[in-house]
Scaffold this motif. Structure first.
Motif, short mmCIF file in Angstrom:
data_model
loop_
_atom_site.label_atom_id
_atom_site.label_comp_id
_atom_site.label_asym_id
_atom_site.label_seq_id
_atom_site.Cartn_x
_atom_site.Cartn_y
_atom_site.Cartn_z
N ASN A 162 0.37 -11.52 -3.35
CA ASN A 162 0.34 -10.33 -4.19
C ASN A 162 0.67 -10.66 -5.64
O ASN A 162 1.41 -11.61 -5.92
CB ASN A 162 1.32 -9.28 -3.65
CG ASN A 162 0.96 -8.83 -2.24
OD1 ASN A 162 -0.18 -9.03 -1.80
ND2 ASN A 162 1.91 -8.31 -1.52
N THR A 193 0.84 -1.22 0.00
CA THR A 193 0.00 0.00 0.00
C THR A 193 0.86 1.26 0.00
O THR A 193 0.52 2.25 -0.62
CB THR A 193 -0.96 0.03 1.21
OG1 THR A 193 -0.22 -0.21 2.42
CG2 THR A 193 -2.07 -1.00 1.06
N ASP A 236 -1.60 -3.67 10.46
CA ASP A 236 -2.08 -2.48 11.20
C ASP A 236 -3.48 -2.67 11.78
O ASP A 236 -4.02 -1.78 12.40
CB ASP A 236 -2.03 -1.22 10.32
CG ASP A 236 -2.99 -1.29 9.14
OD1 ASP A 236 -3.01 -0.33 8.35
OD2 ASP A 236 -3.69 -2.32 9.00
N ASP A 243 -4.90 -2.12 -1.27
CA ASP A 243 -5.19 -3.48 -0.80
C ASP A 243 -6.66 -3.76 -1.10
O ASP A 243 -7.30 -3.04 -1.88
CB ASP A 243 -4.81 -3.63 0.68
CG ASP A 243 -5.62 -2.72 1.60
OD1 ASP A 243 -5.29 -2.64 2.79
OD2 ASP A 243 -6.57 -2.08 1.10
N SER A 254 -9.19 -2.80 3.07
CA SER A 254 -9.20 -1.55 3.85
C SER A 254 -10.42 -0.76 3.41
O SER A 254 -10.88 -0.87 2.27
CB SER A 254 -7.92 -0.74 3.58
OG SER A 254 -6.83 -1.35 4.24
N1 APR Z 1 0.92 -1.36 7.30
C1 APR Z 1 0.35 -2.37 8.00
N2 APR Z 1 -0.78 -3.01 7.59
C2 APR Z 1 -1.35 -2.59 6.44
C3 APR Z 1 -0.81 -1.53 5.67
C4 APR Z 1 0.38 -0.91 6.14
N3 APR Z 1 0.98 0.08 5.49
N4 APR Z 1 -1.62 -1.34 4.59
C5 APR Z 1 -2.63 -2.24 4.68
N5 APR Z 1 -2.47 -2.99 5.78
C6 APR Z 1 -3.29 -4.13 6.21
C7 APR Z 1 -4.79 -3.91 6.12
O1 APR Z 1 -5.29 -3.32 7.30
C8 APR Z 1 -5.28 -5.35 5.95
O2 APR Z 1 -5.50 -5.97 7.21
O3 APR Z 1 -3.01 -5.18 5.31
C9 APR Z 1 -4.13 -6.06 5.24
C10 APR Z 1 -4.43 -6.34 3.79
O4 APR Z 1 -5.51 -7.25 3.76
P1 APR Z 1 -6.31 -7.48 2.39
O5 APR Z 1 -6.65 -6.17 1.78
O6 APR Z 1 -7.40 -8.46 2.70
O7 APR Z 1 -5.24 -8.16 1.43
P2 APR Z 1 -4.76 -9.68 1.43
O8 APR Z 1 -4.77 -10.26 2.79
O9 APR Z 1 -3.48 -9.70 0.69
O10 APR Z 1 -5.90 -10.38 0.54
C11 APR Z 1 -5.73 -11.76 0.26
O11 APR Z 1 -7.70 -11.69 -1.15
O12 APR Z 1 -8.94 -10.51 -2.71
C12 APR Z 1 -8.04 -11.57 -2.54
O13 APR Z 1 -6.54 -12.43 -4.14
C13 APR Z 1 -6.77 -11.32 -3.30
O14 APR Z 1 -4.49 -11.88 -2.67
C14 APR Z 1 -5.69 -11.27 -2.23
C15 APR Z 1 -6.32 -12.04 -1.09
#
Ligand code: APR
Length: 253
Positions: free
Chosen positions: A108, A34, A227, A40, A43
């Motif tokens: 990712n 992000t 976070d 992401d 969020s």
């Molecule tokens: N620092 C710490 N945490 C962060 C930051 C940051 N800078 N930016 C975002 N986050 C956290 C968010 O709060 C969230 O809990 O990272 C997490 C990202 O979660 P998701 O958006 O659900 O992403 P992810 O877990 O990778 O999703 C898994 O879902 O939609 C499918 O295929 C897609 O690979 C993806 C899978």
């Protein structure tokens, strides 16, 4: 489970845990990217919150949905194309280079671990890669710039120049089987590590989210860096609550 949220304590805890480990596996989610401008998925202000995912079967069966999927892809493509690795990516690349990390399992599709210099053989992409496309019938690789040019001119979803099959970005959609080789490599890595770092993932999408659990079941310590709370926090040895870039910054230089 210990939750550490003060930044200096979190940085110190991370570095102590890394120093005490011999074979670390990193597991990354969208949160590590992000700060690179890549949104992401869950969020509250994510663009993906207002776009219902297009399931694999629908993509294959419905031409209009296929065209919508390509419209979405190219609407976000400049964000992905311009993205550069963040402090978390650089820190992990340094830990791979110093042989502390044996593998990076990533959900990712942004190719940023590769861009940070980590060799392909150290990266395990569970959800594929969004920087190219493949034919679903014959597997031929198709470059996005050629597809984008054609799509912008005609609006028609691409078909394979070799066999006429359906072409899709090389990412894994909901309902699409995960790549068997990647799943096996991830299982081998998770069962052969003494520290498993789950970084920037909501840990709610399976089967990917099973790997932190598998690592714990095979004796690894589990550290979650995120976070916000995740469903696996209670199973973690330590939760580092805060910004990934801030926490990993001392290891990124
Ligand atoms: N620092 C710490 N945490 C962060 C930051 C940051 N800078 N930016 C975002 N986050 C956290 C968010 O709060 C969230 O809990 O990272 C997490 C990202 O979660 P998701 O958006 O659900 O992403 P992810 O877990 O990778 O999703 C898994 O879902 O939609 C499918 O295929 C897609 O690979 C993806 C899978």
């Amino acid at each position: 489970m210990v939750i550490v949220s003060e930044i200096d304590e979190a940085r110190a805890a991370l570095q102590d845990l890394i120093a005490g480990a011999n074979r670390i596996v990193a597991f990354t989610g969208a949160g590590i990217s992000t700060e690179c401008g890549v949104p992401d998925f869950r969020s509250k202000n994510s663009p993906w919150q207002r776009l219902k995912p297009i399931d694999f079967d629908i993509f294959v069966a419905d031409m209009l949905q296929r065209e919508e999927a390509w419209r979405r892809k190219f609407a976000l493509d400049d964000i992905y194309a311009q993205a550069q690795p963040g402090r978390g990516h650089w820190a992990l690349a340094n830990l791979v280079a110093s042989a502390k990390i044996s593998a990076i399992i990533t959900q990712n599709i942004d190719n940023l671990h590769q861009t940070s210099g980590v060799a392909d053989e150290k990266i395990i992409e569970l959800h594929g890669n969004g920087t190219y496309a493949t034919c679903l019938a014959c597997g031929k690789r198709h470059e996005l710039n050629l597809i984008r040019h054609e799509f912008m001119a005609t609006g028609a979803a691409p078909i394979c120049t070799d066999c006429g099959g359906i072409v899709k970005t090389a990412t894994i959609s909901f309902g699409q089987p995960l790549p068997e080789t990647a799943m096996q490599r991830a299982h081998d890595a998770a069962t052969n590590c003494d520290l498993f770092l789950a970084i920037g993932s909501s840990l709610i999408v399976y089967p990917a989210a099973a790997f932190p659990i598998i690592a714990c079941q095979h004796g690894a310590r589990l550290i979650i860096v995120n976070d916000e709370k995740t469903p696996l926090d209670d199973q973690a040895d330590v939760v580092l609550r805060g910004d990934i870039g801030d926490i990993f910054e001392p290891l990124a230089t």
